[in-house]
Scaffold this motif. Structure first.
Motif, PDB file in Angstrom:
ATOM      1  N   TYR A  15      -4.497  -6.877  -3.903  1.00 27.10           N
ATOM      2  CA  TYR A  15      -5.090  -7.293  -2.619  1.00 27.10           C
ATOM      3  C   TYR A  15      -4.593  -6.407  -1.471  1.00 27.10           C
ATOM      4  O   TYR A  15      -5.372  -5.973  -0.614  1.00 27.10           O
ATOM      5  N   LEU A  16      -3.285  -6.096  -1.464  1.00 20.40           N
ATOM      6  CA  LEU A  16      -2.726  -5.232  -0.422  1.00 20.40           C
ATOM      7  C   LEU A  16      -3.308  -3.828  -0.484  1.00 20.40           C
ATOM      8  O   LEU A  16      -3.555  -3.201   0.546  1.00 20.40           O
ATOM      9  N   GLU A  19      -7.851  -4.562  -0.174  1.00 17.93           N
ATOM     10  CA  GLU A  19      -8.372  -5.214   1.034  1.00 17.93           C
ATOM     11  C   GLU A  19      -7.604  -4.828   2.299  1.00 17.93           C
ATOM     12  O   GLU A  19      -8.197  -4.636   3.353  1.00 17.93           O
ATOM     13  N   ARG A  20      -6.262  -4.740   2.191  1.00 22.63           N
ATOM     14  CA  ARG A  20      -5.459  -4.441   3.374  1.00 22.63           C
ATOM     15  C   ARG A  20      -5.203  -2.952   3.562  1.00 22.63           C
ATOM     16  O   ARG A  20      -4.794  -2.529   4.639  1.00 22.63           O
ATOM     17  N   TYR A  22      -2.849  -1.028   2.605  1.00 19.53           N
ATOM     18  CA  TYR A  22      -1.478  -0.740   3.012  1.00 19.53           C
ATOM     19  C   TYR A  22      -1.008   0.585   2.413  1.00 19.53           C
ATOM     20  O   TYR A  22      -1.497   1.028   1.374  1.00 19.53           O
ATOM     21  N   SER A  83       2.877 -13.910   4.057  1.00 22.65           N
ATOM     22  CA  SER A  83       1.619 -13.263   3.670  1.00 22.65           C
ATOM     23  C   SER A  83       1.247 -13.600   2.230  1.00 22.65           C
ATOM     24  O   SER A  83       0.072 -13.822   1.914  1.00 22.65           O
ATOM     25  N   TYR A  87      -2.120 -15.720   1.273  1.00 28.15           N
ATOM     26  CA  TYR A  87      -3.148 -15.193   0.370  1.00 28.15           C
ATOM     27  C   TYR A  87      -3.493 -16.221  -0.707  1.00 28.15           C
ATOM     28  O   TYR A  87      -4.678 -16.482  -0.975  1.00 28.15           O
ATOM     29  N   GLY A 175      -2.594   3.282   6.788  1.00 29.45           N
ATOM     30  CA  GLY A 175      -3.906   2.669   6.578  1.00 29.45           C
ATOM     31  C   GLY A 175      -5.038   3.682   6.605  1.00 29.45           C
ATOM     32  O   GLY A 175      -6.176   3.341   6.895  1.00 29.45           O
TER      33      GLY A 175
END
Length: 299
Positions: A15-16, A19-20, A22, A83, A87, A175
Motif C-alpha cells: 500500500y505504501l 498508493e502512497r 513513499y 498509519s 489502513y 514521492g
C-alpha cells in the motif's frame, strides 16, 4: 513471525509503495518499525493486531522509553503505527486504532549542522586533482553544494537531467516529485571535466545513463556518496563526521545568510511545507547572535 502478521505487513508495505508512493528509505523505515512492533505482540502473546487496545499501546510506548529511545524515534514509531492501524480500519480488518489516543512526545529541537564558508573552501581544495576519481569527487561535491539536493536525489541523476546550456538540473525528489534547480558556474565547470574525461574512463565496458559512477563504472549508491564525502572531510582534517544532509544544510544556511528569501530556499530544497525550511532561520539567527557576541564592544 506469525504468517498472518507477515501477510499484513506485506499488504501494508505494498500500500505504501503503490498508493502512497513513499520513497525506498521511508518504506524501509516503516517496515523495520512494524517488524519490531509485531515481535512485541508475539512476546506479549497477542495473536492478532485487532486484539491490541490502548493499554497494550501504552505498554509498548513504555518499553520504548525504557530502552532509552530518542523522543524523535518514539514519535516516528507512533506515527507509523497510527498509519498502520488506520489502513487496516479502512480495510475493515480492525475496529479501532489503539494508537489514536497515544500522544507524540515533543520532538527534540536540533539545529542542522553545516560547514562554514572557510571550511567549504578547504574541502574544495582537497577535491582538486587530475585523476578520474578526483574529478568525479569534485563534480559530486560541487553539485551537492551548488544545488542542495539530497544524496538520494544525487545518486539517481541521469545524464539527460543536466541541461548544461541553460544551467539547470532536473531533480526527482520524494514521492517522485520533480523540480528544476539552477546549477552554478563552478559546479558546471567541474561537471564538464568529469563528463568529458573522467566518466568515460571510469565506465569501461559498462553501459547505463546514471550520471555518477563508482570506480567500476557502475551507478554510485547513496552509501558510496557518503563514503566519498567522509573521505574528503577526513583529508581536510576537519573534526566533523559528515552526514548525508550536511551539504544540503550548508546550501540552505549560506543562501539565507547572504540574503536569500525563505520561499525561494523552500522551492530550491523541494520542501512541501515552509515549516520544513524555517528551521534554517534558527541557524542563521544563531550565527548572527554569535557574530554580535564576538564583535560588539558591549556584548
Amino acid at each position: 513471525m506469525k504468517e498472518a502478521y507477515t501477510q499484513q505487513l506485506s499488504q501494508f508495505i505494498q500500500y505504501l509503495k503503490v498508493e502512497r508512493n513513499y520513497s525506498h528509505h521511508t518504506i524501509h523505515q516503516y517496515e523495520s518499525d512494524l517488524k519490531e512492533f509485531l515481535q512485541f505482540l508475539l512476546r506479549e502473546n497477542i495473536h492478532t493486531i485487532g486484539d491490541v487496545q490502548y493499554f497494550e499501546a501504552r505498554v509498548y510506548l513504555t518499553e520504548l522509553y525504557e530502552r532509552k529511545s530518542a523522543r524523535n524515534t518514539v514519535a516516528r514509531k507512533i506515527s507509523c503505527l497510527r498509519s498502520f492501524y488506520k489502513y487496516f480500519m479502512r480495510e475493515k480488518q480492525v475496529i479501532e486504532n489503539p494508537f489514536s489516543l497515544v500522544h507524540h512526545p515533543k520532538e527534540e529541537k536540533r539545529l542542522p549542522q553545516f560547514f562554514y564558508e572557510e571550511e567549504m573552501e578547504k574541502l574544495f581544495t582537497i577535491c582538486q586533482g587530475t585523476e578520474p576519481l578526483q574529478q568525479r569527487n569534485l563534480a559530486l561535491f560541487e553539485l551537492l553544494y551548488a544545488t542542495g539536493i539530497r544524496v538520494s536525489e544525487c545518486a539517481g541523476i541521469q545524464l539527460n537531467d543536466l541541461d548544461r546550456s541553460r544551467s539547470i538540473l532536473l531533480v526527482r525528489g520524494k514521492g517522485n516529485k520533480e523540480r528544476y534547480v539552477p546549477v552554478g558556474s563552478f559546479a558546471l565547470d567541474a561537471m564538464e571535466s568529469y563528463l568529458s574525461h573522467a566518466r568515460p574512463l571510469l565506465m569501461g565496458e559498462e553501459k547505463h545513463s546514471y550520471m555518477f559512477v563508482n570506480f567500476r563504472g557502475k551507478a554510485i549508491t547513496t552509501g558510496g556518496i557518503r563514503h566519498i564525502l567522509n573521505d574528503i572531510v577526513t583529508k581536510a582534517s576537519i573534526n566533523e563526521k559528515i552526514h548525508p544532509h550536511m551539504l544540503r544544510h550548508t546550501f540552505a544556511t549560506h543562501l539565507l545568510n547572504n540574503g536569500a528569501d525563505l520561499r525561494s530556499v523552500q522551492e530550491l530544497l523541494g520542501h512541501s511545507h515552509l515549516s520544513s525550511t524555517q528551521i534554517y532561520t534558527h541557524v542563521t539567527k544563531e550565527h548572527l547572535r554569535n557574530t554580535y557576541m564576538a564583535y560588539h564592544p558591549r556584548a
